[in-house]
Design a protein around this motif. Sequence first.
Motif, PDB file in Angstrom:
ATOM      1  N   LEU A 126       0.829  -1.196   0.000  1.00  0.00           N
ATOM      2  CA  LEU A 126       0.000   0.000   0.000  1.00  0.00           C
ATOM      3  C   LEU A 126       0.869   1.254   0.000  1.00  0.00           C
ATOM      4  CD1 LEU A 126      -2.961   0.890   0.059  1.00  0.00           C
ATOM      5  CD2 LEU A 126      -2.832   0.924   2.555  1.00  0.00           C
ATOM      6  N   LEU A 127       1.927   1.235   0.794  1.00  0.00           N
ATOM      7  CA  LEU A 127       2.845   2.372   0.841  1.00  0.00           C
ATOM      8  C   LEU A 127       3.568   2.541  -0.490  1.00  0.00           C
ATOM      9  CD1 LEU A 127       4.325   4.597   2.373  1.00  0.00           C
ATOM     10  CD2 LEU A 127       5.860   2.861   3.301  1.00  0.00           C
ATOM     11  N   ARG A 128       3.974   1.431  -1.100  1.00  0.00           N
ATOM     12  CA  ARG A 128       4.667   1.511  -2.387  1.00  0.00           C
ATOM     13  C   ARG A 128       3.736   2.046  -3.472  1.00  0.00           C
ATOM     14  NH1 ARG A 128       6.761  -1.868  -6.907  1.00  0.00           N
ATOM     15  NH2 ARG A 128       8.807  -0.954  -7.363  1.00  0.00           N
ATOM     16  N   ALA A 129       2.458   1.646  -3.428  1.00  0.00           N
ATOM     17  CA  ALA A 129       1.498   2.164  -4.401  1.00  0.00           C
ATOM     18  C   ALA A 129       1.418   3.680  -4.320  1.00  0.00           C
ATOM     19  CB  ALA A 129       0.119   1.549  -4.153  1.00  0.00           C
ATOM     20  N   ALA A 130       1.335   4.203  -3.100  1.00  0.00           N
ATOM     21  CA  ALA A 130       1.252   5.654  -2.926  1.00  0.00           C
ATOM     22  C   ALA A 130       2.506   6.341  -3.447  1.00  0.00           C
ATOM     23  CB  ALA A 130       1.026   5.980  -1.454  1.00  0.00           C
ATOM     24  N   LYS A 131       3.673   5.746  -3.190  1.00  0.00           N
ATOM     25  CA  LYS A 131       4.926   6.351  -3.649  1.00  0.00           C
ATOM     26  C   LYS A 131       5.052   6.304  -5.171  1.00  0.00           C
ATOM     27  CE  LYS A 131       7.863   5.922   0.452  1.00  0.00           C
ATOM     28  NZ  LYS A 131       8.272   7.344   0.467  1.00  0.00           N
ATOM     29  N   LEU A 132       4.646   5.188  -5.766  1.00  0.00           N
ATOM     30  CA  LEU A 132       4.686   5.094  -7.225  1.00  0.00           C
ATOM     31  C   LEU A 132       3.800   6.161  -7.864  1.00  0.00           C
ATOM     32  CD1 LEU A 132       4.487   1.205  -7.644  1.00  0.00           C
ATOM     33  CD2 LEU A 132       6.452   2.651  -8.216  1.00  0.00           C
ATOM     34  N   GLN A 133       2.605   6.339  -7.314  1.00  0.00           N
ATOM     35  CA  GLN A 133       1.672   7.322  -7.864  1.00  0.00           C
ATOM     36  C   GLN A 133       2.191   8.745  -7.676  1.00  0.00           C
ATOM     37  OE1 GLN A 133      -1.633   6.026  -5.580  1.00  0.00           O
ATOM     38  NE2 GLN A 133      -1.964   4.199  -6.815  1.00  0.00           N
ATOM     39  N   LYS A 134       2.828   8.991  -6.537  1.00  0.00           N
ATOM     40  CA  LYS A 134       3.395  10.314  -6.286  1.00  0.00           C
ATOM     41  C   LYS A 134       4.497  10.625  -7.292  1.00  0.00           C
ATOM     42  CE  LYS A 134       5.453  13.068  -2.557  1.00  0.00           C
ATOM     43  NZ  LYS A 134       5.927  13.027  -1.140  1.00  0.00           N
ATOM     44  N   ARG A 135       5.335   9.621  -7.560  1.00  0.00           N
ATOM     45  CA  ARG A 135       6.409   9.812  -8.543  1.00  0.00           C
ATOM     46  C   ARG A 135       5.827  10.086  -9.933  1.00  0.00           C
ATOM     47  NH1 ARG A 135      11.502   7.490  -7.794  1.00  0.00           N
ATOM     48  NH2 ARG A 135      12.194   7.832  -5.643  1.00  0.00           N
ATOM     49  N   HIS A 183      -4.670  12.116  -3.121  1.00  0.00           N
ATOM     50  CA  HIS A 183      -5.411  13.298  -3.562  1.00  0.00           C
ATOM     51  C   HIS A 183      -6.128  13.988  -2.397  1.00  0.00           C
ATOM     52  CE1 HIS A 183      -5.269  13.742  -7.990  1.00  0.00           C
ATOM     53  NE2 HIS A 183      -4.884  12.473  -7.948  1.00  0.00           N
ATOM     54  N   LEU A 184      -6.469  13.216  -1.375  1.00  0.00           N
ATOM     55  CA  LEU A 184      -7.133  13.797  -0.204  1.00  0.00           C
ATOM     56  C   LEU A 184      -6.129  14.284   0.845  1.00  0.00           C
ATOM     57  CD1 LEU A 184     -10.028  11.199   0.279  1.00  0.00           C
ATOM     58  CD2 LEU A 184     -10.172  13.476  -0.770  1.00  0.00           C
ATOM     59  N   GLY A 185      -4.840  14.132   0.548  1.00  0.00           N
ATOM     60  CA  GLY A 185      -3.816  14.551   1.498  1.00  0.00           C
ATOM     61  C   GLY A 185      -3.683  13.607   2.679  1.00  0.00           C
ATOM     62  N   LEU A 186      -4.027  12.320   2.459  1.00  0.00           N
ATOM     63  CA  LEU A 186      -3.986  11.327   3.528  1.00  0.00           C
ATOM     64  C   LEU A 186      -2.926  10.271   3.233  1.00  0.00           C
ATOM     65  CD1 LEU A 186      -7.830  10.743   3.885  1.00  0.00           C
ATOM     66  CD2 LEU A 186      -6.395  12.189   5.341  1.00  0.00           C
ATOM     67  N   ASP A 187      -2.348   9.722   4.285  1.00  0.00           N
ATOM     68  CA  ASP A 187      -1.421   8.606   4.166  1.00  0.00           C
ATOM     69  C   ASP A 187      -2.257   7.328   4.210  1.00  0.00           C
ATOM     70  OD1 ASP A 187       0.335   6.526   4.530  1.00  0.00           O
ATOM     71  OD2 ASP A 187       1.412   7.419   6.209  1.00  0.00           O
ATOM     72  N   PRO A 188      -2.354   6.577   3.105  1.00  0.00           N
ATOM     73  CA  PRO A 188      -3.215   5.397   3.099  1.00  0.00           C
ATOM     74  C   PRO A 188      -2.797   4.355   4.128  1.00  0.00           C
ATOM     75  CG  PRO A 188      -1.863   5.475   1.112  1.00  0.00           C
ATOM     76  CD  PRO A 188      -1.709   6.792   1.795  1.00  0.00           C
ATOM     77  N   GLU A 189      -1.494   4.225   4.362  1.00  0.00           N
ATOM     78  CA  GLU A 189      -1.021   3.261   5.359  1.00  0.00           C
ATOM     79  C   GLU A 189      -1.507   3.654   6.753  1.00  0.00           C
ATOM     80  OE1 GLU A 189       1.102  -0.333   5.890  1.00  0.00           O
ATOM     81  OE2 GLU A 189       0.923   0.778   4.011  1.00  0.00           O
ATOM     82  N   ALA A 190      -1.398   4.941   7.076  1.00  0.00           N
ATOM     83  CA  ALA A 190      -1.850   5.418   8.389  1.00  0.00           C
ATOM     84  C   ALA A 190      -3.364   5.291   8.522  1.00  0.00           C
ATOM     85  CB  ALA A 190      -1.426   6.871   8.592  1.00  0.00           C
ATOM     86  N   ALA A 191      -4.082   5.586   7.430  1.00  0.00           N
ATOM     87  CA  ALA A 191      -5.542   5.488   7.472  1.00  0.00           C
ATOM     88  C   ALA A 191      -5.980   4.042   7.701  1.00  0.00           C
ATOM     89  CB  ALA A 191      -6.139   6.022   6.169  1.00  0.00           C
ATOM     90  N   LEU A 192      -5.294   3.101   7.051  1.00  0.00           N
ATOM     91  CA  LEU A 192      -5.660   1.701   7.231  1.00  0.00           C
ATOM     92  C   LEU A 192      -5.281   1.205   8.629  1.00  0.00           C
ATOM     93  CD1 LEU A 192      -6.921  -0.794   5.996  1.00  0.00           C
ATOM     94  CD2 LEU A 192      -4.698  -1.366   4.984  1.00  0.00           C
ATOM     95  N   ARG A 193      -4.147   1.671   9.150  1.00  0.00           N
ATOM     96  CA  ARG A 193      -3.791   1.309  10.529  1.00  0.00           C
ATOM     97  C   ARG A 193      -4.864   1.797  11.494  1.00  0.00           C
ATOM     98  NH1 ARG A 193       1.525   3.011   9.337  1.00  0.00           N
ATOM     99  NH2 ARG A 193       1.191   4.939  10.511  1.00  0.00           N
TER     100      ARG A 193
END
Length: 279
Positions: free
Chosen positions: A153-162, A216-226
């Motif tokens: 999940l964290l890697r997905a967010a980083k790939l999309q950010k890049r 896009h919502l300014g949220l960390d998906p990993e933190a939100a899922l935790r």
Amino acid sequence: MPDDPLIHDPEAGIDRLLAIMRALRDPVHGCPWDVEQDFASIAPYTIEEAYEVADAIERRAWDELEGELGDLLLQSVYHAQMADEAGMFDFAAVVRGISDKMVARHPHVFGEESRDKSAEQQTRDWEAIKAAERAREAQKGALDGVAIGLPALLRAAKLQKRAARVGFDWPDASHVLDKITEEAGELAQAQLDGDKDHIEEEYGDLLFVMANLGRHLGLDPEAALRRANAKFTRRFQGVEARLAERGKTADQSDLAEMDALWDAVKAAEKARRESASGH
């Protein structure tokens, strides 16, 4: 080596920890378990310790955080000791490298640039500096350097950010929500088709887009899922506690009863929140 006076000096700081690690890895006098470890066998512990730090912070367990940070520090010391033994680098090089990086990435603090910048501008500058570093390291693709070993999940967010940095991105969250609807429909169709591999593929696509929505919502998906995991755990334990008051365990109950208790636990939480906020 085991009789190194540093080992028994509680005031020796990081030098004491380095001496302890050298002693543990000593092939003659060290700990047999520690001696036989390598980078690959220790890496899972490194990941685990990082998550335990995050867990202590998430739970605001400040009395545990000191120990968890120590456990995480030990992982850096462990890897550096093994690298030193292999003639690659030592702990001093690790410290020097990260120190040089922090100085180079903060010219507005350690250099001539002005500190009179917004946080947004500083973030853009940080990304520009990192891009220049990647260019020097011959990372040609926009996605180069995103670690494969990251949690998915964290890697997905980083790939999309890049990808977004080079313009490959939706203009706003509404387009991502539309894509989520599309991917959910494709997953539903794959489920009807019954192809297990296709179902997994479409499920992965949906998770990937959900990670993008978080960005896009300014949220960390990993933190939100935790946070969601912690909420589920808390509420289910509340259901179990109420069942225990009835002399039951979860496997002695049924879905209808547990669902009603779940709603009761949620209502109790809401009442507590409203009471605490004065509403």
